[in-house]
Design a protein around this motif. Sequence first.
Motif, short mmCIF file in Angstrom:
data_model
loop_
_atom_site.label_atom_id
_atom_site.label_comp_id
_atom_site.label_asym_id
_atom_site.label_seq_id
_atom_site.Cartn_x
_atom_site.Cartn_y
_atom_site.Cartn_z
N GLY A 154 0.83 -1.20 0.00
CA GLY A 154 0.00 0.00 0.00
C GLY A 154 0.86 1.25 0.00
N ASP A 168 -4.53 -1.05 6.10
CA ASP A 168 -5.74 -1.69 5.57
C ASP A 168 -6.32 -2.58 6.67
OD1 ASP A 168 -4.99 -0.80 2.79
OD2 ASP A 168 -3.28 -2.09 3.28
N TRP A 201 -9.52 -0.68 2.40
CA TRP A 201 -8.13 -0.87 2.01
C TRP A 201 -7.76 0.03 0.85
CZ3 TRP A 201 -11.96 -4.05 0.17
CH2 TRP A 201 -11.96 -4.33 -1.20
N ASP A 202 -6.45 0.20 0.66
CA ASP A 202 -5.93 0.99 -0.46
C ASP A 202 -4.58 0.36 -0.83
OD1 ASP A 202 -5.46 2.87 -2.36
OD2 ASP A 202 -4.99 4.50 -0.97
N LYS A 203 -4.51 -0.25 -1.99
CA LYS A 203 -3.31 -0.97 -2.43
C LYS A 203 -2.81 -0.40 -3.75
CE LYS A 203 -3.63 -4.21 0.84
NZ LYS A 203 -2.63 -4.41 1.91
N TRP A 236 -8.77 -0.63 -4.44
CA TRP A 236 -9.16 -0.11 -3.13
C TRP A 236 -10.62 -0.43 -2.86
CZ3 TRP A 236 -8.71 2.62 -7.55
CH2 TRP A 236 -9.79 3.43 -7.94
N GLU A 282 -2.61 10.20 -2.92
CA GLU A 282 -1.81 8.98 -2.79
C GLU A 282 -0.33 9.27 -2.90
OE1 GLU A 282 -1.14 5.52 -5.84
OE2 GLU A 282 -3.08 5.24 -4.88
#
Length: 866
Positions: A285, A297, A318-320, A384, A866
């Motif tokens: 992430g 996450d 989540w944010d990947k 995400w 980001e």
Amino acid sequence: MAPIMAPRLDCSREIPRLTYTLTLMTGLAAIAAAARMGGTEMAPVVLLLVALIGFLALGMIRAPLWGWAAAVGVFTWLATSGCSGLLAWIAWVPFLALAALSIPSVRRNLVVAPVFARIRKILPKVSDTESQALEAGTVGFDAELFSGTPDWDKLQSIPPIELTPEEQAFLDGPTEELCRLISDWQIRHNLHEIPENIWDFVKAHGFLGMLISKEHGGLGFSPQAQSLILGKIASRSPDVVTIVMVPNSLGPGELIEKYGTDEQKHYYLPRLAKGEEVPCFSLTGPTSGSDAATMRDIGHVTRGTYQGKDTLGVRLSWDKRYITLGPNATLVGLAFRLFDQDNLLGKGEDVGITLALIPASHPGVNIGRRHLPSGAAFPNGPNWGNDVFIPMDWVIGGETMAGHGWRMLMECLSAGRAISLPSSATAGAKMMLRVTSAYGRIRKQFGLPVSRMEGVEEPLVRIVEAAYVNEAARAMTAAMVSRGERPSVISALMKYQTTEKMRRAVNDAMDIHGGRGICDGPANYLQSAYQMVPVGITVEGANILTRTLITFAQGALRSHPYLYREVQAAQDTDRKRGLDAFEDAFNNHIAFSLSNATGGFVHNLTGGAFVAAPAGALRMSHWYRQLGRASRSFAFVADLTVALLGGGLKTKQKITGRMADALSELYMLAAILKRYDDDGRPAGDEYIVDLAAQNALYRFQEAIGGTIDNFPVRLARPLMRVVVFPLGRRFKPASDVQGHLVARHALQPGDARDRLTRHIFVSKDVNDPTGILEVTLEKVIAAEPIEKRLEKAIRDGVVRRYHGIDWFAEAEAKGVITAAEADQLREVEQLVARVIAVDHFDPEELKPHYVKLGHNARGAESLAAE
């Protein structure tokens, strides 16, 4: 933390050790006594010399403490015989101390227990993630190198390259066919995408399910077979190998196969094997790259509605990013930290890192736009979700495996990292050798092939070395994984060493090709490798991290024969049980340290003359002895480094990086020696082994020397230098003569060149950018005698060679060559012109033609954040 059990007494080692101790003491005491009673002026010198030899020998054979006490007692008696006074009595203090410590209860109370208490007090707690990383995988030949006394039988027991008939047929059939289908220029420039016919082919032939068992619809191939298949594809296209590599590396397939519930296995594995599901795995992430423990996450265990029913599940956010295959994935593997505020799972509030499988079409899952890593064409991008509810059945392994995600990842990564990137990096080095050796022979400057110029020969020989060493280590590591091992430390050093060697090989190839390599186009066979090198260096743990924090920092604990047992014992909640386990490990550790200190000094003083080499090693016995000698030095410095730096080792990353380099060179050298034997000791390959071994030992020496010169505890430096370099730094890099022998042996078409570049895709199609190299090389060599006659005629002024003149016809007319020979030279000239030509384009062809899509893409504000 689970307690460590004390090992059983190994009588096969202990009885000979006792016998050696008694025999040694008796012999040396007899010599010393004879010298003392002789009454000569040299008697004290002889006594001191015998004492020195005796103590060094006792240390090397790891004599028990009572042996040391007896030896000190004998030599004290001989030294003080006829003396009186206070000093004579003081001289007996060392003997009395050693004799007292030989009594187990005294030693335990006076030494072991206080050390144990001190370590329990100051030792930093090993975190759960660190513990799981350390316990993941297995220990391989790295433990032999950390021991200081490598067991050559263990090295030779590793099988050579072995494939089943089915695996060999797949390598020769579908893999070869896939390589012929690939157009690298079309993929990375015209389409910037893997075309559908390639996707269809890999799905139809099961490439995405090589590691999935036959029971679940996969091919069930061995890691050795997977490594060779991936390597062959990589030699043709770094992009295509990526879409095959990811599902067969750290992906949902292996995680489900190893940890999934029966329902998950029965449903997902056949679909993954057939390509009905395209998987990705989302770990990294924006704030958690190498440090996955800082993952933001999260998921919360809760009840929710799924398919109209009240269901126990997880609500995820989540944010990947950097997720390979993500834009094309139909099944998203996800790592997150799980919390259970109401303790519905009975595992407490902080359950830990957990893994789940989520269909990409599930409501709330967002598959983002694509990243563009180094201009690559393989799909890679972010995904995400926010407040996404999934049923607990989607957790890999169900409720049972919730919170065990980090261990699951480390187990799978230790094997995947040992196979995936080393296979492609090795293939890359071999391909650089194949094309550059051909181009260097075809391309002429100053009237001779550039490969025969010393300045060009030097980087060519480096490419030969990289290809040989990488393949040796790749084959040996894959063989270990194929027999069930998961060598976590070796996988780390393999990843960073093979990709770094590939980087150097690609750069050397680019230098030799010059303008031919930097002008891109359909005929350029170097650009894709050059562009993709940073990807291999960065993914699955950036090389800087892998070198400085994993290979040695974790390897010292994981591979050391006693250190981790001591740490575990010190952290055991049962103090008595911990003390018992610690005592056994501590006593052995002291003997181990003395053995490596004395053994390292003796072997470095004698040039390794007394190191055992395996039976039948013949010409390579010298290199086995030098490897054993270097292993002693490494084990000594490694032990002292850990003992003196302790928990601060992680912050001394220049030290750990150099020690990782030293360990890597030893492992690579072991692989080199094994490959030579496995290949049947081919005539001429000994030149390559000699060069590679010489350079490996020199680099080892520089890495260990750098550690000693910069060691934070200054007082330890003189001791390290005395043990490791008693006669100075004696290893030198391979000589120019050795390099010339390697070039003469390896760069000519034939068995040696084919063996060095085995298991890569080799085309003989003149319409293929690499195929025309192979065809032209054969014809250039065949025409060489004719060309020499023509060149002489040109130098003598008999024939003129300028634009506008048919010098072949002129040579034929003047009887220098025949008509058939003139036609042969014309064909060669045309082929050579095609080989050295570079592509050129209409300016309009080079302008980008982008189509703006807006599909499932975040806005500029989100991307900027980001």
